[in-house]
Enzyme design. Structure first.
Site, PDB file in Angstrom:
ATOM      1  N   HIS A  61     -39.898 -38.629 -29.470  1.00 53.53           N
ATOM      2  CA  HIS A  61     -40.082 -37.446 -29.816  1.00 53.53           C
ATOM      3  C   HIS A  61     -38.777 -36.415 -29.347  1.00 53.53           C
ATOM      4  CE1 HIS A  61     -42.736 -34.142 -31.531  1.00 53.53           C
ATOM      5  NE2 HIS A  61     -41.777 -33.752 -31.283  1.00 53.53           N
ATOM      6  N   HIS A  63     -36.027 -34.317 -30.265  1.00 62.55           N
ATOM      7  CA  HIS A  63     -34.626 -33.018 -31.249  1.00 62.55           C
ATOM      8  C   HIS A  63     -32.597 -32.822 -30.669  1.00 62.55           C
ATOM      9  CE1 HIS A  63     -38.597 -31.534 -32.652  1.00 62.55           C
ATOM     10  NE2 HIS A  63     -39.192 -31.475 -31.617  1.00 62.55           N
ATOM     11  N   LEU A  64     -32.504 -33.011 -31.399  1.00 67.79           N
ATOM     12  CA  LEU A  64     -30.935 -33.880 -30.778  1.00 67.79           C
ATOM     13  C   LEU A  64     -29.935 -32.643 -31.782  1.00 67.79           C
ATOM     14  CD1 LEU A  64     -30.352 -37.394 -31.379  1.00 67.79           C
ATOM     15  CD2 LEU A  64     -30.812 -36.164 -29.560  1.00 67.79           C
ATOM     16  N   ARG A  65     -30.852 -31.683 -32.649  1.00 65.20           N
ATOM     17  CA  ARG A  65     -30.285 -30.426 -32.766  1.00 65.20           C
ATOM     18  C   ARG A  65     -28.910 -30.545 -34.352  1.00 65.20           C
ATOM     19  NH1 ARG A  65     -34.852 -28.380 -32.143  1.00 65.20           N
ATOM     20  NH2 ARG A  65     -35.440 -27.479 -30.226  1.00 65.20           N
ATOM     21  N   ASN A  95     -36.066 -31.571 -38.010  1.00 62.49           N
ATOM     22  CA  ASN A  95     -36.041 -30.052 -38.716  1.00 62.49           C
ATOM     23  C   ASN A  95     -34.801 -29.608 -37.763  1.00 62.49           C
ATOM     24  OD1 ASN A  95     -36.118 -31.039 -35.550  1.00 62.49           O
ATOM     25  ND2 ASN A  95     -37.422 -28.651 -35.567  1.00 62.49           N
ATOM     26  N   HIS A 233     -47.013 -34.886 -29.743  1.00 61.64           N
ATOM     27  CA  HIS A 233     -47.646 -33.840 -27.755  1.00 61.64           C
ATOM     28  C   HIS A 233     -49.431 -33.755 -27.917  1.00 61.64           C
ATOM     29  CE1 HIS A 233     -46.821 -31.490 -31.397  1.00 61.64           C
ATOM     30  NE2 HIS A 233     -45.124 -31.524 -31.244  1.00 61.64           N
ATOM     31  N   ASP A 306     -40.198 -34.912 -26.007  1.00 59.30           N
ATOM     32  CA  ASP A 306     -40.011 -33.577 -27.027  1.00 59.30           C
ATOM     33  C   ASP A 306     -38.923 -32.642 -26.743  1.00 59.30           C
ATOM     34  OD1 ASP A 306     -40.528 -32.287 -29.211  1.00 59.30           O
ATOM     35  OD2 ASP A 306     -42.349 -30.980 -28.664  1.00 59.30           O
TER      36      ASP A 306
HETATM   37 ZN   LIG Z   1     -43.856 -30.845 -32.050  1.00 58.54          ZN
END
Ligand SMILES: [Zn+2]
Length: 430
Positions: A61, A63-65, A95, A233, A306
């Site tokens: 989990h 986020h690499l953006r 996302n 999470h 995360d």
């Molecule tokens: Zn989340």
């Protein structure tokens, strides 16, 4: 032929029931041999005496953006921060901008990862178009392009009918559905855990029941559809209990906990520190302890960071306006070794939750030092003390509540496909 001989470390490989001092030989990118006192000619030697030698850590989990928010992070910097934290493979959430809801975006992420990232990157595609929770994505085309799971993470799929179809369809492509379980109507604009601290600070509360209710619904839908649900999470005692009883009656559910939910509480928000703002929020001590117990008894299968980079100007907004999330790659090992130090987890069980379990949840190779498998290895010193300064780290962002803290436990070397990609003395090498 490249050969790396990792000598004399404590090899902790839960997938192969191994916890003993021995050597590991990597050859042509793969594990060639594991055993006591190997005799090898003509190899580069890594001295691991007194250190833990583990399968490369897998973070399911993050986020690499990229694409779209490269001012926070990109696949190159995220991949570098990952290996500096001991993660040889990371799953990245959908996302981005545009949202990873079509095969072209999945292709783009994989291309970028191949050229820019020292860590392996596994794209998680959106479950619904634009993360709107309305229309399912083309799951089989996305899996063909390389998506390993589906999630609207960051958003919750509120429509139960849509979630039912998403789960049903996921069975045909054999990929898990990862749920970000927060009932939006119960969150109702809350920005921190609802409790005594939110009352004292005068901030709108996000109650534990928002997570419990949604986890209950998704577990029932997973049971009904016989699909694989993965709960992201987990932060509440209620969610841990619900997952435990669902698993006991045979529901195909797996779950993860984040380092911050395992170690911090809503006390961390006391000074309105936006670095302690996450979704779901930091909870009560009882919730944190339930997450620790859930990780110990196997109800929660994996530790996942995360990792959620945000720019300084965003985190400098007031608490209500600041975006939720914190970076996590480079602190996860030290922070979660706390559970080993207080004997919540044995070293083997701690390693399992960072390796074999997340790899299995994502149906990926790795997470093991089995002969013939990928030469992904993390070597760490569980006792080394160091001071964490995100400005000296590899992420583009610095939003960490552990900034300036003294931490114990440090990753010293990371190898991906038999190549040394991180050495704490020399930094990231690619
Ligand atoms: Zn989340």
């Amino acid at each position: 032929m490249t050969r790396i001989w990792i000598r004399g470390g404590r090899v902790i490989d839960p997938a192969n029931d191994r916890d003993e001092v021995c050597d590991v030989l990597l050859e042509d990118g793969r594990v060639a041999a594991v055993g006591p006192a190997l005799s090898v000619d003509d190899a580069e030697v890594v001295d691991a005496t007194g250190r833990w030698v583990c399968p490369g850590f897998v973070d399911l989990h993050t986020h690499l953006r990229e694409p779209g928010q490269e001012y926070k992070e990109d696949i190159a910097t995220g991949g570098r921060a990952a290996v500096a934290g001991g993660f040889t493979a990371v799953a990245c959430m959908a996302n981005t901008q545009p949202v990873n809801d079509d095969p072209a975006t999945t292709d783009f992420i994989l291309d970028r990862a191949r050229s820019d990232s020292p860590a392996k990157v596994y794209p998680v595609a959106a479950a619904t178009k634009g993360l709107k929770g309305e229309v399912m994505t083309e799951m089989s085309a996305l899996v063909e392009a390389g998506a390993v799971a589906f999630s609207d993470d960051g958003k919750t799929i509120m429509d139960g009918g849509v979630m039912r179809h998403v789960l049903e369809y996921s069975r045909l492509v054999t990929a898990p559905i990862i749920t970000h379980a927060e009932d939006r109507t119960l969150v109702a604009g809350g920005v921190m855990n609802e409790g005594a601290m939110s009352t004292r600070l005068g901030l709108p509360g996000n109650p534990a029941i928002a997570e419990d209710v949604h986890v209950a619904r998704d577990l029932m839908l997973a049971e009904f559809t016989e699909a694989h649900l993965h709960v992201a999470h987990v932060s509440t005692q209620g969610a841990v209990d619900l997952i435990r009883t669902a698993r006991d009656r045979g529901v195909h559910v797996t779950a993860e906990a984040a380092p911050h939910h395992l170690t911090l509480t809503d006390e961390a928000v006391r000074e309105f520190d936006t670095h302690a703002k996450v979704a779901p929020p930091l909870r009560s001590a009882a919730d944190r302890d339930a997450c620790r117990a859930g990780l110990a008894d196997g109800t929660l299968d994996a530790i996942a960071t995360d990792h959620a980079p945000h720019a300084q100007h965003e985190k400098e907004l007031d608490f209500v306006e600041a975006p939720p999330g914190m970076i996590g790659f480079e602190t996860a090992v030290a922070v979660t070794l706390d559970l080993v130090r207080d004997r919540t987890l044995s070293p083997v069980e701690w390693v399992r939750r960072l390796t074999a379990n997340p790899a299995q949840i994502l149906n990926r190779p790795g997470g093991s030092l089995g002969v013939g498998g990928p030469g992904d290895v993390t070597i760490l010193d569980p006792e080394q003390r160091w001071s964490y300064d995100p400005a000296k780290g590899y992420s583009k962002s610095r939003n960490s509540p552990w900034s300036g803290h003294e931490l114990t436990g440090r990753v010293l070397f990371t190898l991906v496909d038999g190549k040394l990609v991180f050495d704490v003395e020399r930094g990231v090498l690619v």
